[in-house]
Design a protein around this motif. Structure first.
Motif, PDB file in Angstrom:
ATOM      1  N   SER A   1       0.582  -1.479   0.150  1.00 10.46           N
ATOM      2  CA  SER A   1       0.455   0.009   0.046  1.00 10.46           C
ATOM      3  C   SER A   1       0.845   1.368  -0.397  1.00 10.46           C
ATOM      4  O   SER A   1       2.000   1.191   0.135  1.00 10.46           O
ATOM      5  CB  SER A   1      -0.959   0.199   1.567  1.00 10.46           C
ATOM      6  OG  SER A   1      -1.356   1.044   1.321  1.00 10.46           O
TER       7      SER A   1
ATOM      8  N   ASP B   1       2.281   1.973   3.300  1.00 15.16           N
ATOM      9  CA  ASP B   1       3.463   1.210   4.002  1.00 15.16           C
ATOM     10  C   ASP B   1       5.030   2.645   4.450  1.00 15.16           C
ATOM     11  O   ASP B   1       5.985   2.161   5.229  1.00 15.16           O
ATOM     12  CB  ASP B   1       3.916   0.707   2.557  1.00 15.16           C
ATOM     13  CG  ASP B   1       3.325  -0.652   2.381  1.00 15.16           C
ATOM     14  OD1 ASP B   1       2.132  -0.782   3.129  1.00 15.16           O
ATOM     15  OD2 ASP B   1       3.480  -0.908   1.892  1.00 15.16           O
TER      16      ASP B   1
ATOM     17  N   ARG C   1       4.042  -1.780  -5.773  1.00 13.66           N
ATOM     18  CA  ARG C   1       2.557  -2.411  -4.965  1.00 13.66           C
ATOM     19  C   ARG C   1       2.486  -3.963  -5.226  1.00 13.66           C
ATOM     20  O   ARG C   1       2.385  -3.893  -6.365  1.00 13.66           O
ATOM     21  CB  ARG C   1       1.882  -1.312  -3.911  1.00 13.66           C
ATOM     22  CG  ARG C   1       1.779  -0.063  -3.391  1.00 13.66           C
ATOM     23  CD  ARG C   1       0.873   0.619  -3.561  1.00 13.66           C
ATOM     24  NE  ARG C   1       1.072   1.777  -4.916  1.00 13.66           N
ATOM     25  CZ  ARG C   1       0.464   2.600  -4.716  1.00 13.66           C
ATOM     26  NH1 ARG C   1      -0.465   2.716  -3.739  1.00 13.66           N
ATOM     27  NH2 ARG C   1       0.136   3.347  -5.983  1.00 13.66           N
TER      28      ARG C   1
ATOM     29  N   ARG D   1      -0.552  -6.461  -6.267  1.00 14.20           N
ATOM     30  CA  ARG D   1      -2.000  -5.614  -6.889  1.00 14.20           C
ATOM     31  C   ARG D   1      -2.535  -6.834  -6.294  1.00 14.20           C
ATOM     32  O   ARG D   1      -4.342  -6.875  -6.087  1.00 14.20           O
ATOM     33  CB  ARG D   1      -2.652  -4.911  -7.860  1.00 14.20           C
ATOM     34  CG  ARG D   1      -1.435  -3.999  -8.012  1.00 14.20           C
ATOM     35  CD  ARG D   1      -1.749  -3.381  -9.637  1.00 14.20           C
ATOM     36  NE  ARG D   1      -2.083  -2.550  -9.758  1.00 14.20           N
ATOM     37  CZ  ARG D   1      -2.485  -1.563  -9.616  1.00 14.20           C
ATOM     38  NH1 ARG D   1      -1.307  -1.066  -9.061  1.00 14.20           N
ATOM     39  NH2 ARG D   1      -3.371  -0.393  -9.866  1.00 14.20           N
TER      40      ARG D   1
ATOM     41  N   THR E   1      -1.791  -3.244   5.857  1.00 15.51           N
ATOM     42  CA  THR E   1      -1.291  -1.918   5.516  1.00 15.51           C
ATOM     43  C   THR E   1      -2.415  -1.896   3.933  1.00 15.51           C
ATOM     44  O   THR E   1      -3.236  -0.459   3.826  1.00 15.51           O
ATOM     45  CB  THR E   1      -0.395  -1.290   5.260  1.00 15.51           C
ATOM     46  OG1 THR E   1       0.522  -2.932   3.756  1.00 15.51           O
ATOM     47  CG2 THR E   1       0.832  -0.870   5.884  1.00 15.51           C
ATOM     48  N   GLU E   2      -3.011  -3.213   3.013  1.00 17.84           N
ATOM     49  CA  GLU E   2      -3.710  -2.875   2.014  1.00 17.84           C
ATOM     50  C   GLU E   2      -4.591  -2.809   2.499  1.00 17.84           C
ATOM     51  O   GLU E   2      -6.009  -2.295   1.726  1.00 17.84           O
ATOM     52  CB  GLU E   2      -3.222  -3.822   1.838  1.00 17.84           C
ATOM     53  CG  GLU E   2      -4.037  -5.293   1.756  1.00 17.84           C
ATOM     54  CD  GLU E   2      -3.595  -5.797   2.856  1.00 17.84           C
ATOM     55  OE1 GLU E   2      -3.649  -7.129   3.087  1.00 17.84           O
ATOM     56  OE2 GLU E   2      -2.229  -5.448   3.214  1.00 17.84           O
ATOM     57  N   ASP E   3      -5.511  -2.662   3.470  1.00 20.90           N
ATOM     58  CA  ASP E   3      -6.515  -2.098   4.765  1.00 20.90           C
ATOM     59  C   ASP E   3      -6.466  -0.563   4.569  1.00 20.90           C
ATOM     60  O   ASP E   3      -8.064  -0.735   4.815  1.00 20.90           O
ATOM     61  CB  ASP E   3      -6.804  -3.458   5.106  1.00 20.90           C
ATOM     62  CG  ASP E   3      -6.992  -4.746   5.701  1.00 20.90           C
ATOM     63  OD1 ASP E   3      -7.433  -5.286   3.769  1.00 20.90           O
ATOM     64  OD2 ASP E   3      -6.297  -5.928   5.433  1.00 20.90           O
TER      65      ASP E   3
ATOM     66  N   GLN F   1      -5.172   1.655   2.948  1.00 19.68           N
ATOM     67  CA  GLN F   1      -5.463   2.010   1.499  1.00 19.68           C
ATOM     68  C   GLN F   1      -4.956   1.381   0.326  1.00 19.68           C
ATOM     69  O   GLN F   1      -3.917   1.182   0.362  1.00 19.68           O
ATOM     70  CB  GLN F   1      -4.475   3.367   1.850  1.00 19.68           C
ATOM     71  CG  GLN F   1      -4.899   4.746   0.582  1.00 19.68           C
ATOM     72  CD  GLN F   1      -4.197   5.544   0.524  1.00 19.68           C
ATOM     73  OE1 GLN F   1      -2.851   5.868   1.903  1.00 19.68           O
ATOM     74  NE2 GLN F   1      -3.909   6.552  -0.547  1.00 19.68           N
ATOM     75  N   PRO F   2      -5.992   0.849   0.206  1.00 17.96           N
ATOM     76  CA  PRO F   2      -5.781  -0.393  -1.188  1.00 17.96           C
ATOM     77  C   PRO F   2      -5.758   0.414  -2.097  1.00 17.96           C
ATOM     78  O   PRO F   2      -6.019   1.848  -2.610  1.00 17.96           O
ATOM     79  CB  PRO F   2      -7.055  -0.744  -1.765  1.00 17.96           C
ATOM     80  CG  PRO F   2      -8.193  -0.492  -0.012  1.00 17.96           C
ATOM     81  CD  PRO F   2      -7.184   1.369   0.282  1.00 17.96           C
ATOM     82  N   VAL F   3      -4.696  -0.298  -3.124  1.00 18.80           N
ATOM     83  CA  VAL F   3      -4.174  -0.157  -4.457  1.00 18.80           C
ATOM     84  C   VAL F   3      -5.364   0.810  -5.348  1.00 18.80           C
ATOM     85  O   VAL F   3      -6.262   0.298  -5.409  1.00 18.80           O
ATOM     86  CB  VAL F   3      -3.899  -0.792  -5.254  1.00 18.80           C
ATOM     87  CG1 VAL F   3      -2.773  -0.058  -6.416  1.00 18.80           C
ATOM     88  CG2 VAL F   3      -2.235  -1.413  -4.809  1.00 18.80           C
TER      89      VAL F   3
ATOM     90  N   THR G   1      -6.470   3.601  -4.154  1.00 17.59           N
ATOM     91  CA  THR G   1      -7.777   4.689  -3.649  1.00 17.59           C
ATOM     92  C   THR G   1      -6.384   6.402  -3.348  1.00 17.59           C
ATOM     93  O   THR G   1      -5.199   5.514  -3.219  1.00 17.59           O
ATOM     94  CB  THR G   1      -8.001   4.310  -2.317  1.00 17.59           C
ATOM     95  OG1 THR G   1      -7.005   3.975  -1.321  1.00 17.59           O
ATOM     96  CG2 THR G   1      -9.509   2.715  -2.651  1.00 17.59           C
TER      97      THR G   1
ATOM     98  N   PRO H   1      -6.049   7.009   2.806  1.00 21.09           N
ATOM     99  CA  PRO H   1      -6.093   6.177   4.187  1.00 21.09           C
ATOM    100  C   PRO H   1      -7.367   5.779   4.492  1.00 21.09           C
ATOM    101  O   PRO H   1      -8.566   7.105   4.806  1.00 21.09           O
ATOM    102  CB  PRO H   1      -5.297   6.686   5.133  1.00 21.09           C
ATOM    103  CG  PRO H   1      -5.482   8.114   5.049  1.00 21.09           C
ATOM    104  CD  PRO H   1      -5.853   8.435   3.636  1.00 21.09           C
TER     105      PRO H   1
END
Length: 224
Positions: A42, A45, A121, A123, A153-155, A157-159, A161, A164
């Motif tokens: 994300s 990170d 990142r 995906r 961390t992907e939760d 700010q997902p790729v 978006t 956050p």
């Protein structure tokens, strides 16, 4: 000065909002050059690592973040500079190569430099093959490599978006034992040494995250 002021505000804010769990903090060298090598899930990170590491970690960030105008541009530039980030033009091949020289300058000053060996990142949540720039830095500078494993961390700010998510998210930052390279590859051909060391680093990261291995390089989408 900006870093000192921002770092007094940002870490407490991030810890209060997202409460990242930290494991293995005792493995982080308190002084001297170190390469902080992490998986990459994300955009966030590059926020959470400097927040939990008890010393300044320099990351490279897309130069666009430093060139905006108006109030938003000023705030964005201050945010990134406050986190200790340096601009790089990812679409300029020569600038990308020069970024390795920038990293060596940071390490030469005895500082910590953060890098994502996957290059971009993930995906799909898998761990991709590491690119050998991280090994080039380690073998050239002699700095140890600190493997870092991020989960969750992907939760935040997902790729894809831009902002956050605010709220409780299960984020963990795990630090492994430093990989020391001094004298390890004396006499080994450069290309082989870089590949072997990179694979060692990625294996250490995989052990910290438990991610499925993709077995291939991760390519940055053209519109990213």
């Amino acid at each position: 000065m900006l870093y000192t002021v921002a770092h007094g505000v940002i870490p407490p804010l991030v810890r209060a909002v997202w409460r990242p769990r930290v494991e293995g903090i005792e493995h982080v060298p308190t002084s001297g050059p170190v390469i902080v090598a992490s998986n990459h899930l994300s955009f966030f990170d590059s926020v959470v690592i400097p927040v939990v590491v008890p010393r300044k970690v320099v990351f490279l960030a897309k130069s666009d973040y430093f060139t905006g105008s108006g109030v938003k541009g000023t705030f964005t530039r201050a945010w990134f500079e406050g986190l200790g980030m340096l601009p790089v033009d990812r679409d300029d091949t020569r600038a990308a190569i020069a970024s390795l020289d920038t990293a060596l300058e940071v390490l030469g000053r005895g500082e910590a430099f953060g890098i994502y060996p996957e290059g971009t990142r993930s995906r799909d949540g898998r761990l991709y093959r590491g690119r050998t720039g991280v090994a080039h830095l380690a073998l050239t500078s002699g700095a140890p490599v600190l493997p870092v494993g991020l989960t969750g961390t992907e939760d935040i700010q997902p790729v894809g978006t831009n902002r956050p998510r605010v709220g409780r998210v299960d984020v963990t930052v795990r630090f492994g034992e430093p990989i020391r390279v001094a004298g390890e590859y004396d006499g080994v051909p450069t290309g082989r040494a870089r590949r072997d060391l990179t694979d060692r680093i990625m294996a250490a990261i995989a052990g910290l995250t438990g991610q499925e291995l993709a077995g291939a390089y991760n390519e940055r989408p053209a519109d990213a």
